[in-house]
Design a protein around this motif. Structure first.
Motif, mmCIF file in Angstrom:
data_model
loop_
_atom_site.group_PDB
_atom_site.id
_atom_site.type_symbol
_atom_site.label_atom_id
_atom_site.label_comp_id
_atom_site.label_asym_id
_atom_site.label_seq_id
_atom_site.Cartn_x
_atom_site.Cartn_y
_atom_site.Cartn_z
ATOM 1 N N ASP A 108 1.156 -1.396 0.339
ATOM 2 C CA ASP A 108 0.293 0.010 -0.565
ATOM 3 C C ASP A 108 0.796 1.411 -0.135
ATOM 4 O O ASP A 108 0.360 2.314 -0.822
ATOM 5 N N TRP A 117 -2.052 -4.296 -11.710
ATOM 6 C CA TRP A 117 -2.879 -5.419 -10.841
ATOM 7 C C TRP A 117 -2.971 -6.124 -11.544
ATOM 8 O O TRP A 117 -3.080 -6.109 -13.062
ATOM 9 N N ASP A 150 3.297 9.486 -10.077
ATOM 10 C CA ASP A 150 2.487 9.756 -11.389
ATOM 11 C C ASP A 150 2.951 8.029 -12.242
ATOM 12 O O ASP A 150 3.201 8.275 -13.557
ATOM 13 N N VAL A 206 -6.641 -0.931 -2.576
ATOM 14 C CA VAL A 206 -8.275 -0.382 -3.964
ATOM 15 C C VAL A 206 -7.306 -0.027 -4.625
ATOM 16 O O VAL A 206 -6.350 1.424 -4.860
ATOM 17 N N ARG A 207 -7.317 -0.447 -5.942
ATOM 18 C CA ARG A 207 -7.298 -0.681 -7.427
ATOM 19 C C ARG A 207 -7.660 0.955 -8.013
ATOM 20 O O ARG A 207 -9.071 0.654 -7.753
ATOM 21 N N ARG A 208 -7.347 1.167 -8.281
ATOM 22 C CA ARG A 208 -8.373 2.767 -9.454
ATOM 23 C C ARG A 208 -9.067 1.930 -10.258
ATOM 24 O O ARG A 208 -7.600 1.610 -11.182
ATOM 25 N N ASP A 209 -9.871 2.676 -11.027
ATOM 26 C CA ASP A 209 -10.586 2.189 -12.497
ATOM 27 C C ASP A 209 -9.525 2.546 -13.606
ATOM 28 O O ASP A 209 -9.126 2.110 -14.509
ATOM 29 N N ALA A 210 -8.755 3.586 -13.214
ATOM 30 C CA ALA A 210 -7.777 3.832 -13.871
ATOM 31 C C ALA A 210 -6.516 3.496 -14.009
ATOM 32 O O ALA A 210 -6.220 3.191 -15.652
ATOM 33 N N GLU A 211 -6.543 2.490 -13.489
ATOM 34 C CA GLU A 211 -4.744 1.553 -13.644
ATOM 35 C C GLU A 211 -5.045 0.234 -14.040
ATOM 36 O O GLU A 211 -6.427 -1.122 -13.856
ATOM 37 N N ARG A 247 2.322 6.330 -7.516
ATOM 38 C CA ARG A 247 0.548 7.658 -7.800
ATOM 39 C C ARG A 247 1.034 8.248 -7.720
ATOM 40 O O ARG A 247 1.016 9.444 -8.311
ATOM 41 N N ASP A 293 0.917 3.659 -2.908
ATOM 42 C CA ASP A 293 0.397 5.600 -3.014
ATOM 43 C C ASP A 293 1.769 6.415 -3.570
ATOM 44 O O ASP A 293 1.758 7.386 -3.415
#
Length: 187
Positions: free
Chosen positions: A36, A51, A46, A73-78, A43, A40
């Motif tokens: 995690d 995943w 950038d 938690v995966r972000r939708d854009a990843e 991200r 962070d």
């Protein structure tokens, strides 16, 4: 110093940190916390977070054991890469995705140390990538009843042998979470 010269970028791979894969794994919570932290950091810098999610006869797609742990938690854009083999490159879109992103250096985390992590480390290395294994951000299940060493020994051995891998034009490293940098010299 990847052999993929047109790919100067770095990506963080988060491999198989799924409920059924890490359940009961040694230092599960510590490993997930380290992953995690790296997510962070990636991200914030950038750096792509990719995943990887495994499925097979024992890990049915869409089942609760197949789901990623709730702490990550995966972000939708990843990107999410689905796989059915140990090596995250085998019969997946991972290579095409990394080419599109210009990635030549992979920072590897996840599970299981003696299966999908090792397979992916070697799969990336033979394909020309520089590969950094995060020593305190991978784990494995206890398979000692089947003759495997204790999990902490598996993790330690994986960390030890990966730091000594070499091949023309490629680098392999093993570093702790606190030492990870997402640059061409990824620590």
């Amino acid at each position: 110093m990847t052999t993929l010269l047109e790919r100067p970028n770095t990506a963080l791979l988060v491999i198989d940190v799924q409920n059924g894969v890490v359940e009961g794994a040694p230092d599960r919570d510590g490993v997930i916390a380290n992953i995690d932290t790296l997510v962070d950091k990636a991200r914030a810098e950038d750096v792509p977070v990719i995943w990887v999610q495994h499925s097979d006869d024992d890990l049915a797609r869409d089942s609760e054991p197949w789901q990623y742990v709730r702490e990550l938690v995966r972000r939708d854009a990843e990107p999410l890469v689905h796989k059915t083999y140990g090596d995250s490159f085998e019969d997946t879109e991972l290579e095409a995705l990394l080419a599109e992103l210009g990635v030549g250096l992979l920072v590897v985390t996840g599970a299981q140390s003696d299966a999908c992590i090792r397979s992916t480390l070697h799969g990336a290395f033979v394909r020309g990538y520089d590969v950094t294994l995060v020593s305190d951000a991978h784990t494995t299940q206890d398979l000692s009843e089947y003759g495997a060493p204790a999990p902490h020994q598996v993790v330690a051995h994986t960390n030890l042998y990966w730091q000594w891998q070499s091949a023309p034009g490629r680098r392999a490293k093993t570093v702790g979470t606190a030492e990870v940098t997402f640059t061409a010299d990824a620590g």
